[in-house]
Enzyme design. Structure first.
Site, short mmCIF file in Angstrom:
data_model
loop_
_atom_site.label_atom_id
_atom_site.label_comp_id
_atom_site.label_asym_id
_atom_site.label_seq_id
_atom_site.Cartn_x
_atom_site.Cartn_y
_atom_site.Cartn_z
N HIS A 357 0.78 -1.23 0.00
CA HIS A 357 0.00 0.00 0.00
C HIS A 357 0.81 1.27 0.00
CE1 HIS A 357 -4.26 -1.16 0.48
NE2 HIS A 357 -3.74 -2.29 0.92
N LYS A 545 -9.90 13.92 3.59
CA LYS A 545 -9.00 12.78 3.66
C LYS A 545 -8.18 12.96 4.91
CE LYS A 545 -7.34 13.94 -0.44
NZ LYS A 545 -7.21 12.73 -1.18
N ARG A 546 -7.39 11.96 5.30
CA ARG A 546 -6.56 12.12 6.49
C ARG A 546 -5.60 13.29 6.32
NH1 ARG A 546 -4.51 8.35 10.64
NH2 ARG A 546 -5.92 9.62 11.86
N THR A 653 -8.62 6.53 -3.01
CA THR A 653 -9.95 6.03 -3.36
C THR A 653 -10.98 7.14 -3.23
OG1 THR A 653 -10.14 5.19 -1.10
CG2 THR A 653 -9.61 3.58 -2.82
N LYS A 657 -14.54 8.19 -5.48
CA LYS A 657 -15.89 8.47 -4.95
C LYS A 657 -16.41 9.79 -5.53
CE LYS A 657 -14.32 6.44 -0.62
NZ LYS A 657 -13.70 6.81 0.68
C1 PLP Z 1 -12.47 7.00 1.07
C2 PLP Z 1 -12.10 7.40 2.42
C3 PLP Z 1 -10.78 7.67 2.73
C4 PLP Z 1 -9.67 7.64 1.70
O1 PLP Z 1 -9.60 8.88 1.08
P1 PLP Z 1 -8.30 9.31 0.20
O2 PLP Z 1 -8.70 10.62 -0.36
O3 PLP Z 1 -8.13 8.26 -0.84
O4 PLP Z 1 -7.17 9.40 1.14
C5 PLP Z 1 -10.47 8.06 4.02
N1 PLP Z 1 -11.41 8.15 4.97
C6 PLP Z 1 -12.70 7.92 4.71
C7 PLP Z 1 -13.70 8.05 5.79
C8 PLP Z 1 -13.09 7.52 3.44
O5 PLP Z 1 -14.39 7.26 3.19
#
Ligand code: PLP
Length: 811
Positions: A357, A545-546, A653, A657
């Site tokens: 990852h 995102k984080r 990911t 979305k």
């Molecule tokens: C999809 C998702 C992530 C991943 O987001 P990235 O933009 O790919 O880092 C992180 N946290 C939650 C709650 C998500 O639904």
């Protein structure tokens, strides 16, 4: 499922009485949720039993997806959708004066993960069940999930996530399936009946108790299982426990119990840094050992020969956290099933596969020998032997090439390298996007690629379009179904049929209206919760995102501050009003990340209260980012911010979305962004910044100076100075870490370097948005191409390309 609203109402009343001795009039929302959810679980129980039975009878291969994290979120709505009884339930509840969405609000998110890696595991569970693949999850039932985030005076405050407080209606505890996991002790070789055996003594026992959650496939009668393990004291040790009590040593008894239970107490709030904690290693072995022991227990009942295990079982490990699966399976095959090393090795390597990852050095797991040897003496012996045989082979193949052998050895420099163990001990290693896999093959793992080219493959991540569109954006889902029929729900590639409507103005209008309605609703929620008024006609520009330096929330913020500076000089600046929306948790010990949160809130506070700029821009930081919040915000987004330093985001990911919900991506050429661009074409995405090659070139050869850019570019100069000179109304020391990161430590993630092209990309978006026809065409084109990013597609590729697993149709 065939249910009418009369039956549902009757069943629901019965449940309420049975569980709480209450009627609908007297029950609280929480009780109504608990009773209703329990009813839904009851509705799936028969298919769960059937699925398990038919899996056994079919003799088909079972897949076990091992992951330290499952970021599930809520289950009520998705279970209703997958059972095909959403409408009936909504109607039945309505007739009782109850709204389904009110009950949904009472459900707690299952937040057993940090971010993308854990959410991927959850999306994969949905897709495996919906495709009818016998695939199950294996993980830890953390008593506390990822912390709840509150923002107090602009700072992140962490609160324990006591998600099991009100009970968890989806799980079933299986006491009869508990497993003993052993830690510590001594291992002595003994020669018995002409055979070398290993005697393990004086170990500590921990009881692993499974809690099973049904994973319901979409309208296909399939119900797979997510098995999460909880750590408890074993019965015989309870006497030991009791003897402490008897002798008045209460605190020792309590201490013992809590030290055992601590194994499944908390999720480590970090997904990108190696946590060098013994407890974390305990967690890893705990669930891996329990999982593999229980897989073998059920395999032995089939009476298939042990040597054929890999024909019936696939074990997949999500990152290296479960890589002790390799020595643990070896241990069981050799010590408990009496196999010879070579036989055991053949089975193990054919059973296990691994997903990488990240290439970030600080996230590559390495455990000091001293720790692992003490905690898992037999496992350590096996790792040593794997390493000995492997390095012997390497020396034979590459005589005198010490550097190469050193680089590939599993044990090196007093440490055990878990990625190396997973690669050597499995038959497949995959990256999670094309670029990421190429980087693994050409750079990070090039020696392994040379040795085992056949093991390497790519599986670009995906998301379940059922949760992220059907469920999260019901109006858009309805419009899509009305336009192209509902086959997209099981065949997401048919989103492509929308392409022919991309230029239809009536279809564009409908897409626009749906997004606008979503935005209006969200604006109301923001006003209620934060007291900030946002304009639904502004561009919603979203980065959720984080919080991590490589994801570059700072770059986004620099554009905002730059815009603000321009607006102050010219309040009539001709820009489309924008609302910048952030949400992000920072790991509690990641001080730079926490400072960035404070900075976003500080800048936001200043901008949102500045009358001079005529509400042209607003900045909102949403508290407590989690799956259920993602489901609310993503359907409102006009712009998806995917701006990581090229080469750092393995896939992403979140990007998928947003695309699926009709947002336009502003992107670096990183991770799956590249594949999004390839799918939609350059004219339907806005890209900027350095390529991965350029970044890696700088990293290798140097030549980048952030200070030089700071001195040269007056915009950067102004922004950086404003951050540290109290311009935003907080003491200058607040943002010292950020300053040091950017200037003293030479801007590790090239924010200054990409700044100019980011600003230009944002200006381009402003222009594009003004052409409504063109903009809607872009949105529709993005949705139309998003089918390839459904995790159904990803899982089909894992099933055929890695697991060799086939569907079982449940009758
Ligand atoms: C999809 C998702 C992530 C991943 O987001 P990235 O933009 O790919 O880092 C992180 N946290 C939650 C709650 C998500 O639904």
């Amino acid at each position: 499922m065939n249910l009418n609203s009369e039956t549902i109402k009757k069943d629901f009343r019965r449940k309420l009485i049975h569980m709480f001795s209450e009627d609908i009039e007297g029950a609280s929302t929480l009780h109504k949720y608990l009773a209703f959810g329990s009813l839904i679980k009851e509705y799936c129980a028969e298919n769960w039993l059937k699925t398990n039975k038919q899996y056994r009878q079919s003799g088909k291969k079972q897949v076990y997806y091992f992951s330290m994290e499952f970021l599930i979120g809520k289950l009520l709505r998705s279970n209703l959708l997958n059972l095909g009884i959403e409408k009936e339930c909504e109607e039945a509840l309505k007739e009782l004066g109850i709204s389904l969405s009110e009950l949904e609000e009472a459900e707690m998110d299952a937040g057993l993960g940090n971010g993308g890696l854990g959410r991927l595991a959850a999306c994969f569970l949905d897709s495996m069940a919906s495709l009818g693949i016998p695939g199950h999850g294996c993980g830890i039932r953390y008593k506390y999930g990822l912390f709840e985030q509150k923002i107090v005076d602009g700072y992140q405050v962490e609160i324990p996530d006591n998600w099991l407080r009100e009970g968890n209606i989806w799980e079933t505890r299986k006491d009869d399936k508990a497993i003993v996991v052993k830690f510590g002790g001594r291992v002595t070789p003994i020669f018995e009946e002409g055979k070398l055996n290993f005697k393990h003594e004086d170990y500590d026992q921990v009881l692993a108790v499974p809690y099973d959650t049904p994973i319901i496939g979409h309208n296909n009668k399939t119900v797979n299982t997510l098995r999460l393990w909880s750590a408890e004291t074993v019965e015989s040790d309870k006497e030991l426990d009791f003897s402490f009590f008897k002798h008045g040593n209460y605190s020792k008894a309590v201490e013992y119990k809590s030290s055992v239970e601590s194994i499944s107490q908390v999720l480590y709030p970090d997904d990108s840094q190696l946590e060098g904690k013994i407890l974390r290693l305990k967690q890893q072995y705990f669930f891996v050992s329990a999982g593999i022991q229980s897989i073998l227990r059920s395999y032995m009942k089939t009476r298939n020969p042990i040597n054929d295990l890999y024909k019936y079982v696939a074990i997949h490990i999500n990152d290296t956290h479960p890589s002790l699966a390799v020595p643990e399976l070896m241990r069981i095959l050799i010590d408990e099933k009496g196999l010879e090393w070579d036989e055991a090795w053949n089975i193990t390597t054919k059973t296990i596969s691994y997903t990488n990852h990240t290439i970030m050095a600080e996230a590559l797991e390495k455990w000091p020998i001293s720790i692992l040897k003490n905690l898992l003496p037999r496992i350590f012996m096996i790792i040593e032997e794997i390493n000995r045989r492997f390095t012997d082979k390497l020396f034979a193949k590459y005589p005198n090439n010490w550097a190469k052998v050193n680089n590939m050895a599993i044990i090196n420099n007093g440490k055990i390298r878990m990625a190396n163990l997973a690669i050597v001990g499995g038959h497949s290693i995959n990256g999670v996007a094309k670029l990421h896999t190429e980087i693994l093959k050409r750079r990070e793992l090039s020696d392994f690629y040379e040795l085992y080219p056949e093991k390497f493959n790519n599986k670009t991540n995906g998301i379940t379009h059922r949760r992220w569109l059907l469920q999260a954006n019901p109006e858009l889902a309805k419009l899509i179904t009305k336009t192209i029929g509902d086959k997209w729900i099981t065949q997401p590639k048919s989103f492509i049929d929308l392409l022919k409507y991309a230029k239809y103005s009536s279809f564009q209008d409908k897409i626009y209206e749906i997004k606008r309605d979503n935005k209006v609703k969200f604006a109301e929620q923001v006003k209620n919760k934060y007291g900030i008024v946002i304009d639904p006609d502004s561009i919603y520009d979203v980065q959720v995102k984080r919080l991590h330096a490589y994801k570059r929330q700072i770059l986004n913020l620099f554009n905002i501050v730059h815009l603000y500076d321009q607006l102050k000089q010219n309040p009539n600046l001709d820009i489309t009003p924008r609302t910048f929306i952030f949400a992000a948790k920072a790991s509690p010990s990641y001080y730079l990340a926490k400072e960035i949160i404070k900075l976003i809130n500080t800048v936001g506070n200043k901008i949102n209260n500045d009358r001079r700029i005529n509400d042209k821009i607003k900045v909102i930081f949403l508290e407590n980012y989690r799956v259920s919040l993602a489901e609310k915000i993503i359907p409102c987004a006009d712009i998806s911010e995917q701006i990581s330093t090229a080469s750092k985001e393995a896939s992403g990911t979140g990007n998928m979305k947003f695309m699926m919900n009709g947002a336009v991506t502003i992107a670096t050429l990183d991770g799956a962004n590249i594949e999004i661009r390839d799918a939609v074409g350059d004219e339907n995405i806005v890209t900027f910044g350095m390529t991965a090659k350029e970044v890696m070139n700088y990293e290798k050869n140097g030549g980048y100076s952030s200070r030089e850019l700071y001195d040269k570019d007056s915009r950067l100069h102004t922004i950086v100075n404003q951050i540290v000179n109290g311009h935003f109304g907080v003491p200058s020391a607040e943002f010292k870490n950020i300053y040091n990161h950017l200037i003293e430590r030479n801007d590790e993630y090239f924010i200054f370097k990409d700044f100019d092209s980011y600003i230009k990309a944002q200006e381009k978006i402003d222009k594009l948005y003004r052409n409504k026809t063109k903009w809607e065409e872009m949105c529709i084109t993005n949705i139309a191409h998003s089918g390839i990013f459904s995790s159904d597609n990803t899982i089909s590729q894992y099933a055929s390309g890695i697991w060799n697993a086939r569907r079982v149709n449940i009758k």
